[in-house]
Scaffold this motif. Structure first.
Motif, PDB file in Angstrom:
ATOM      1  N   ARG A 175       0.747  -1.132   0.053  1.00  0.00           N
ATOM      2  CA  ARG A 175      -0.015  -0.124  -0.077  1.00  0.00           C
ATOM      3  C   ARG A 175       0.695   1.259  -0.023  1.00  0.00           C
ATOM      4  O   ARG A 175       1.794   1.055   0.607  1.00  0.00           O
ATOM      5  CB  ARG A 175      -0.829   0.128   1.173  1.00  0.00           C
ATOM      6  N   ALA A 176       0.298   2.202  -0.891  1.00  0.00           N
ATOM      7  CA  ALA A 176       1.294   3.264  -0.786  1.00  0.00           C
ATOM      8  C   ALA A 176       1.297   4.229   0.433  1.00  0.00           C
ATOM      9  O   ALA A 176       2.349   4.856   0.687  1.00  0.00           O
ATOM     10  CB  ALA A 176       0.680   4.512  -2.017  1.00  0.00           C
ATOM     11  N   TRP A 177       0.548   4.211   1.191  1.00  0.00           N
ATOM     12  CA  TRP A 177       0.548   4.753   2.675  1.00  0.00           C
ATOM     13  C   TRP A 177      -0.073   3.986   3.748  1.00  0.00           C
ATOM     14  O   TRP A 177      -1.220   3.465   3.331  1.00  0.00           O
ATOM     15  CB  TRP A 177       0.262   6.404   2.590  1.00  0.00           C
ATOM     16  N   ARG A 178       0.373   4.104   5.129  1.00  0.00           N
ATOM     17  CA  ARG A 178      -0.489   3.421   6.019  1.00  0.00           C
ATOM     18  C   ARG A 178      -1.585   4.126   6.349  1.00  0.00           C
ATOM     19  O   ARG A 178      -2.123   5.107   6.033  1.00  0.00           O
ATOM     20  CB  ARG A 178       0.389   3.643   7.353  1.00  0.00           C
TER      21      ARG A 178
ATOM     22  N   VAL B 193      -1.329  18.434  15.065  1.00  0.00           N
ATOM     23  CA  VAL B 193      -2.278  17.911  14.101  1.00  0.00           C
ATOM     24  C   VAL B 193      -2.321  18.800  13.055  1.00  0.00           C
ATOM     25  O   VAL B 193      -2.815  20.159  13.350  1.00  0.00           O
ATOM     26  CB  VAL B 193      -3.463  17.738  14.907  1.00  0.00           C
ATOM     27  N   ILE B 194      -2.734  18.109  11.804  1.00  0.00           N
ATOM     28  CA  ILE B 194      -2.898  19.238  10.715  1.00  0.00           C
ATOM     29  C   ILE B 194      -4.301  18.681  10.154  1.00  0.00           C
ATOM     30  O   ILE B 194      -4.472  17.426   9.851  1.00  0.00           O
ATOM     31  CB  ILE B 194      -1.703  18.882   9.469  1.00  0.00           C
ATOM     32  N   VAL B 195      -5.110  19.616   9.981  1.00  0.00           N
ATOM     33  CA  VAL B 195      -6.592  19.285   9.379  1.00  0.00           C
ATOM     34  C   VAL B 195      -6.476  19.570   8.016  1.00  0.00           C
ATOM     35  O   VAL B 195      -6.310  20.906   7.621  1.00  0.00           O
ATOM     36  CB  VAL B 195      -7.700  20.203  10.294  1.00  0.00           C
ATOM     37  N   GLY B 196      -6.688  18.618   7.415  1.00  0.00           N
ATOM     38  CA  GLY B 196      -6.956  18.805   5.564  1.00  0.00           C
ATOM     39  C   GLY B 196      -5.715  18.209   4.913  1.00  0.00           C
ATOM     40  O   GLY B 196      -4.558  18.439   5.230  1.00  0.00           O
ATOM     41  N   ALA B 197      -6.085  16.933   4.292  1.00  0.00           N
ATOM     42  CA  ALA B 197      -5.065  16.212   3.354  1.00  0.00           C
ATOM     43  C   ALA B 197      -5.213  16.783   2.000  1.00  0.00           C
ATOM     44  O   ALA B 197      -5.155  15.541   1.063  1.00  0.00           O
ATOM     45  CB  ALA B 197      -5.415  14.650   3.671  1.00  0.00           C
TER      46      ALA B 197
ATOM     47  N   VAL C  56       3.118  13.351  14.248  1.00  0.00           N
ATOM     48  CA  VAL C  56       2.158  14.389  13.367  1.00  0.00           C
ATOM     49  C   VAL C  56       1.030  13.508  12.760  1.00  0.00           C
ATOM     50  O   VAL C  56       1.231  12.376  12.448  1.00  0.00           O
ATOM     51  CB  VAL C  56       2.889  14.867  12.226  1.00  0.00           C
ATOM     52  N   ALA C  57      -0.397  13.861  12.907  1.00  0.00           N
ATOM     53  CA  ALA C  57      -1.243  13.422  12.264  1.00  0.00           C
ATOM     54  C   ALA C  57      -1.765  14.308  11.278  1.00  0.00           C
ATOM     55  O   ALA C  57      -1.991  15.713  11.463  1.00  0.00           O
ATOM     56  CB  ALA C  57      -2.218  13.049  13.149  1.00  0.00           C
ATOM     57  N   VAL C  58      -1.999  13.990  10.111  1.00  0.00           N
ATOM     58  CA  VAL C  58      -3.107  14.715   9.031  1.00  0.00           C
ATOM     59  C   VAL C  58      -4.510  13.982   9.165  1.00  0.00           C
ATOM     60  O   VAL C  58      -4.533  12.933   8.706  1.00  0.00           O
ATOM     61  CB  VAL C  58      -2.470  14.701   7.769  1.00  0.00           C
ATOM     62  N   LEU C  59      -5.392  14.857   9.528  1.00  0.00           N
ATOM     63  CA  LEU C  59      -6.772  14.664   9.432  1.00  0.00           C
ATOM     64  C   LEU C  59      -7.401  15.246   8.351  1.00  0.00           C
ATOM     65  O   LEU C  59      -7.617  16.051   7.799  1.00  0.00           O
ATOM     66  CB  LEU C  59      -7.576  14.878  10.678  1.00  0.00           C
TER      67      LEU C  59
ATOM     68  N   ASP D 206       0.837   9.951  10.613  1.00  0.00           N
ATOM     69  CA  ASP D 206      -0.339   9.448  10.523  1.00  0.00           C
ATOM     70  C   ASP D 206      -1.108   9.999   9.706  1.00  0.00           C
ATOM     71  O   ASP D 206      -1.762  11.105   9.781  1.00  0.00           O
ATOM     72  CB  ASP D 206      -0.937   9.092  11.729  1.00  0.00           C
ATOM     73  N   ILE D 207      -1.694   9.359   8.448  1.00  0.00           N
ATOM     74  CA  ILE D 207      -2.641  10.189   7.782  1.00  0.00           C
ATOM     75  C   ILE D 207      -4.126   9.430   7.839  1.00  0.00           C
ATOM     76  O   ILE D 207      -4.221   8.331   7.569  1.00  0.00           O
ATOM     77  CB  ILE D 207      -2.080  10.113   6.361  1.00  0.00           C
ATOM     78  N   ILE D 208      -4.895  10.010   8.314  1.00  0.00           N
ATOM     79  CA  ILE D 208      -6.147   9.478   8.883  1.00  0.00           C
ATOM     80  C   ILE D 208      -7.289  10.096   7.990  1.00  0.00           C
ATOM     81  O   ILE D 208      -7.871  11.175   8.351  1.00  0.00           O
ATOM     82  CB  ILE D 208      -6.544   9.745  10.144  1.00  0.00           C
ATOM     83  N   GLU D 209      -7.714   9.488   7.003  1.00  0.00           N
ATOM     84  CA  GLU D 209      -8.960   9.718   5.994  1.00  0.00           C
ATOM     85  C   GLU D 209     -10.150   9.372   6.712  1.00  0.00           C
ATOM     86  O   GLU D 209     -10.364   8.491   7.703  1.00  0.00           O
ATOM     87  CB  GLU D 209      -8.593   8.978   4.799  1.00  0.00           C
ATOM     88  N   ASN D 210     -11.230   9.934   6.014  1.00  0.00           N
ATOM     89  CA  ASN D 210     -12.525   9.776   6.657  1.00  0.00           C
ATOM     90  C   ASN D 210     -12.723  10.181   8.163  1.00  0.00           C
ATOM     91  O   ASN D 210     -13.388   9.669   8.851  1.00  0.00           O
ATOM     92  CB  ASN D 210     -12.968   8.177   6.404  1.00  0.00           C
ATOM     93  N   CYS D 211     -12.069  11.077   8.486  1.00  0.00           N
ATOM     94  CA  CYS D 211     -12.020  11.647   9.780  1.00  0.00           C
ATOM     95  C   CYS D 211     -12.366  13.266   9.766  1.00  0.00           C
ATOM     96  O   CYS D 211     -11.311  13.825   9.664  1.00  0.00           O
ATOM     97  CB  CYS D 211     -10.622  11.245  10.359  1.00  0.00           C
ATOM     98  N   ALA D 212     -13.553  13.544   9.969  1.00  0.00           N
ATOM     99  CA  ALA D 212     -13.823  15.228   9.818  1.00  0.00           C
ATOM    100  C   ALA D 212     -13.684  15.655  11.140  1.00  0.00           C
ATOM    101  O   ALA D 212     -13.999  15.135  12.176  1.00  0.00           O
ATOM    102  CB  ALA D 212     -15.272  14.994   9.386  1.00  0.00           C
ATOM    103  N   VAL D 213     -13.154  16.853  11.276  1.00  0.00           N
ATOM    104  CA  VAL D 213     -12.879  17.611  12.739  1.00  0.00           C
ATOM    105  C   VAL D 213     -14.229  18.380  12.640  1.00  0.00           C
ATOM    106  O   VAL D 213     -14.764  18.943  11.764  1.00  0.00           O
ATOM    107  CB  VAL D 213     -11.730  18.868  12.415  1.00  0.00           C
ATOM    108  N   THR D 214     -14.883  18.004  13.828  1.00  0.00           N
ATOM    109  CA  THR D 214     -16.204  18.474  14.235  1.00  0.00           C
ATOM    110  C   THR D 214     -16.062  19.749  15.396  1.00  0.00           C
ATOM    111  O   THR D 214     -17.120  20.352  15.552  1.00  0.00           O
ATOM    112  CB  THR D 214     -17.143  17.437  14.712  1.00  0.00           C
ATOM    113  N   GLY D 215     -15.165  19.645  16.032  1.00  0.00           N
ATOM    114  CA  GLY D 215     -15.095  20.960  17.261  1.00  0.00           C
ATOM    115  C   GLY D 215     -13.446  21.103  17.479  1.00  0.00           C
ATOM    116  O   GLY D 215     -12.527  20.241  17.342  1.00  0.00           O
TER     117      GLY D 215
END
Ligand code: FAD
Ligand code: PYC
Length: 415
Positions: free
Chosen positions: A22-25, A36-40, A60-63, A200-209
């Motif tokens: 897989r290209a990324w984890r 934490v970075i919001v927006g990939a 670091v996480a990208v959400l 860590d790149i975390i897809e399908n993870c919306a920041v709501t607050g």
């Protein structure tokens, strides 16, 4: 992660391509990250990559609320150039263009950078003067551009009609090392390389607050639970106002749709990028043969990501005088992206009013070309806690101090 190479290709060809990783984890979020970075999109991913690579900050996480690159990064017309007027813009856009030259090697991912040349047409006397001014500014900033005559334009683009009755071509500003890159590949390349460095790149993870205490930010609430952080960077383009509101401050940004469309594929006819800003249209030809075409933004604020028939008609009507062949092409697809427009058409990279929260937004209609430079500058700011030379002029304080960086001409897209 295994390197992509000609040997890897040969090995996989011999075993039916069963061995590619897989290209990324795709990890589950940890309870806490340093950053934490919001927006990939391209800017968020490049920021994460340079944080890890240049500064050794790897917790670091990208959400991302959808799929990475699914915002404007995967919806743009991929034009790369650095022919901006003001010194701070020239510096960051040229840094980005230079990084694009070797990005495929740096990321070990083919981003298909194609320095095919970008031509900005002058179709009024006023526009001719504006491009001459930009050309002089570019020379002072060490950026290679040149003014070209109609005769030279005919050599560069034989398919052009120079003698339109309303807007004849009077000259142009040519940047030979401008061009295009594959937009998805830029997002995928940064994602893969950042993931490889531990991000860590975390897809399908919306920041709501967004949670904060008296000292500043403490974390975010998401559709995958609460995540604590030391620093938070909002890199969400057209959603910047929504995220700022969650954090309790306002940004001088308007969100509106910018649309584009592609034609059916045809044989090679145009081998550079042409922008016709007076009539509001630009065009290049993709590797598949489609004419990639775009015009101005919608005339009203909105959050749609769709195309409209009115826009197709308007943009083609504008371009047909200069490119009569377009009248015989069928259009295949149209779409929109939500661009984040500031009043001076320059980005915002800086600290927010909430301690620990930083913003990287306002790239509006022109941020694809900036992705490597923006990521580089934003990572430096997050690592040091304060902007360096590249990001320094782009802080929010310029709007209260009246220190605008007016790039309404260089933005080159009607708005
Ligand atoms: P995006 O790629 O939009 O990424 C932001 C991400 O944030 C999105 O993926 C979104 O899903 C995510 N997000 C939003 N809210 C949340 C939330 N609550 N939680 C988690 N994630 C969230 N620029 C050029 O330089 N050249 C061009 O030729 C060009 N053409 C364009 C043509 C069109 C039609 C459009 C729309 C734009 C064009 N641009 C161009 C501009 C360029 O695409 C953008 O400036 C750039 O892609 C912005 O990148 P980004 O990473 O900031 O934003
Ligand atoms: O910034 O070059 C640009 C651009 C072209 C189309 C949209 N933005």
């Amino acid at each position: 992660m295994r390197r992509y190479s000609v040997f890897a290709l040969a090995r996989e060809a011999l075993r039916h391509h069963a061995g590619w990783e897989r290209a990324w984890r795709s990890p589950e979020p940890k309870p806490r990250y340093d950053v934490v970075i919001v927006g990939a999109g391209g800017h968020g991913l490049a920021t994460a990559y340079y944080l890890a690579k240049n500064h050794g900050v790897r917790n670091v996480a990208v959400l991302e609320k959808g799929w990475l690159g699914g915002g404007n990064t995967g919806r743009n017309t991929t034009i790369i150039r650095s022919n901006y007027l003001q010194p701070p813009s020239a510096a960051i856009f040229e840094k980005a263009r230079q990084l694009y030259e070797t990005l495929s090697q740096d990321l070990n991912f083919n981003v298909m950078f194609s320095p095919r040349g970008v031509l900005m047409l002058a179709q009024t006397e006023h526009e001719l003067r504006a491009w001459k001014r930009t050309w002089h500014a570019n020379r002072l900033a060490g950026i290679e551009t040149e003014m070209v005559s109609p005769a030279r334009i005919r050599e560069i683009v034989p398919a052009i009609n120079l003698d339109g009755p309303r807007y004849p071509v009077l000259g142009g500003l040519w940047q030979a090392r401008g061009g295009t890159a594959r937009h998805d590949a830029v997002a995928w390349g940064y994602a893969r390389a950042a993931s490889d460095l531990g991000v860590d790149i975390i897809e399908n993870c919306a920041v709501t607050g967004i949670d904060r205490d008296a000292a500043g930010v403490t974390g975010v609430r998401t559709t995958k639970g609460a995540i604590a952080c030391g620093k938070l960077c909002l890199v969400v383009a057209g959603s910047s106002g929504v995220l700022a509101e969650m954090a309790g401050f306002r940004l001088p940004i308007e969100s509106l749709a910018l649309q584009a469309l592609v034609s059916e594929p045809v044989k090679p006819a145009i081998d550079c990028v042409i922008m016709a800003n007076t009539v509001h249209g630009y065009i290049s030809q993709s590797d598949k043969g489609e004419m990639v075409i775009g015009g101005g933004t919608d005339g009203f604020n909105n959050y749609t990501q769709r195309g409209s028939f009115q826009h197709v008609e308007e943009t083609l009507r504008a371009l047909i005088e200069t490119f009569p062949m377009l009248s015989r092409l069928r259009m295949l697809r149209q779409w929109g992206g939500i661009v984040d427009m500031t009043g001076d058409r320059s980005p915002i990279i800086g600290a927010s009013p909430v301690p620990g929260i930083f913003v990287n937004c306002g790239w509006g209609t022109g941020g694809f070309k900036a992705i490597p430079g923006s990521g580089w500058a934003c990572a430096e700011m997050l690592a040091r806690g304060a902007p360096g030379d590249l990001a320094g002029p782009f802080g929010l304080d310029r709007f209260t101090e009246g220190r605008m960086i007016d790039e309404s001409v260089a933005a080159a897209v009607a708005h």
